[in-house]
Design an enzyme around this catalytic site. Structure first.
Site, mmCIF file in Angstrom:
data_model
loop_
_atom_site.group_PDB
_atom_site.id
_atom_site.type_symbol
_atom_site.label_atom_id
_atom_site.label_comp_id
_atom_site.label_asym_id
_atom_site.label_seq_id
_atom_site.Cartn_x
_atom_site.Cartn_y
_atom_site.Cartn_z
ATOM 1 N N ASP A 289 0.817 -1.208 0.000
ATOM 2 C CA ASP A 289 0.000 0.000 0.000
ATOM 3 C C ASP A 289 0.859 1.270 0.000
ATOM 4 O O ASP A 289 0.382 2.353 0.347
ATOM 5 C CB ASP A 289 -0.995 0.007 1.167
ATOM 6 C CG ASP A 289 -0.341 0.105 2.531
ATOM 7 O OD1 ASP A 289 0.903 0.098 2.618
ATOM 8 O OD2 ASP A 289 -1.088 0.179 3.532
ATOM 9 N N GLU B 205 -5.003 11.792 12.760
ATOM 10 C CA GLU B 205 -5.162 12.575 11.535
ATOM 11 C C GLU B 205 -6.117 13.753 11.668
ATOM 12 O O GLU B 205 -6.331 14.471 10.694
ATOM 13 C CB GLU B 205 -5.647 11.662 10.404
ATOM 14 C CG GLU B 205 -4.646 10.597 10.003
ATOM 15 C CD GLU B 205 -5.169 9.656 8.948
ATOM 16 O OE1 GLU B 205 -4.355 8.960 8.313
ATOM 17 O OE2 GLU B 205 -6.408 9.590 8.750
#
Length: 215
Positions: A86, A147
């Site tokens: 990924d 985040e």
């Protein structure tokens, strides 16, 4: 560039790299390589104060990704076992070029060049891109605490940096196919038909017959 399939999925934060890598690795029966994100002890501080914590953050990512790819090369690629990841380590220069001051970037580039000199290149890249609104929605949907302080302006700049880098990468490595996926029009998490279309593109580049996609 390795001959055994080595697929890297890339794109800005929140675009869906890990979700797609998991789904394709299960279908193709490729080993899944996931990047280390939340284990970075500097990342939360980085999103609060990029200038202060960028070098520590980028060095942690660089060293960990180098070790991951070194292990993958020895244990899988050199053993003719296919891998889907990924991320790829080239993303480090995208982030570092955006966040580091010139003097620290010069040091970083020298370290990066030494560490990556013998790293295997992927022989296929899936590049996911999306608008700022889509990225923000997906970041909110996955709900990572670390985040929550990402600034939209930083995310928008990062997305633009990815576009520039991927255009340059295709010119530099025309032998490596790049599958571009528009995340605004394709939601492979919510819609199975979108996932199947990506899968068909991948197996076409792998030159192998496609099987029926297993949901």
């Amino acid at each position: 560039m390795t001959e055994v399939p080595f697929i890297a999925i890339e794109g800005p934060i929140g675009v869906g790299k890990t979700s797609l890598a998991k789904k394709l690795s299960a279908q193709l029966q490729f080993h899944l390589l996931k990047e280390i994100v939340e284990e970075n002890p500097f990342l939360g501080k980085f999103y609060d104060d990029i200038a202060e914590w960028s070098f520590q953050t980028e060095m942690f990512f660089l060293c960990n990704r180098f070790k991951q790819l070194e292990d993958i090369d020895k244990k899988y690629l050199q053993q003719q076992k296919p891998v889907i990841a990924d991320y790829h380590i080239f993303k480090n220069m995208i982030f570092a070029s955006r966040t580091l001051s010139k003097d620290k970037l010069d040091k970083y580039r020298r370290i990066y060049a030494i560490l990556t000199e013998d790293m295997p290149l992927p022989n296929m890249i899936i590049y996911l891109h999306a608008s700022l609104d889509t990225l923000l929605k997906r970041i909110a949907r996955r709900g990572r605490d670390i985040e929550q302080n990402i600034q939209p302006s930083y995310l928008m700049q990062l997305a633009a940096d990815y576009e520039t880098y991927m255009d340059a990468f295709e010119k530099m490595h025309p032998e490596i196919p790049v599958i571009r996926i528009d995340g605004d029009k394709c939601d492979f998490v919510q819609h199975q038909e979108d996932l199947e279309r990506i899968y068909q593109q991948v197996v076409s580049h792998l030159n192998k017959p496609a099987t029926i996609f297993k949901a």
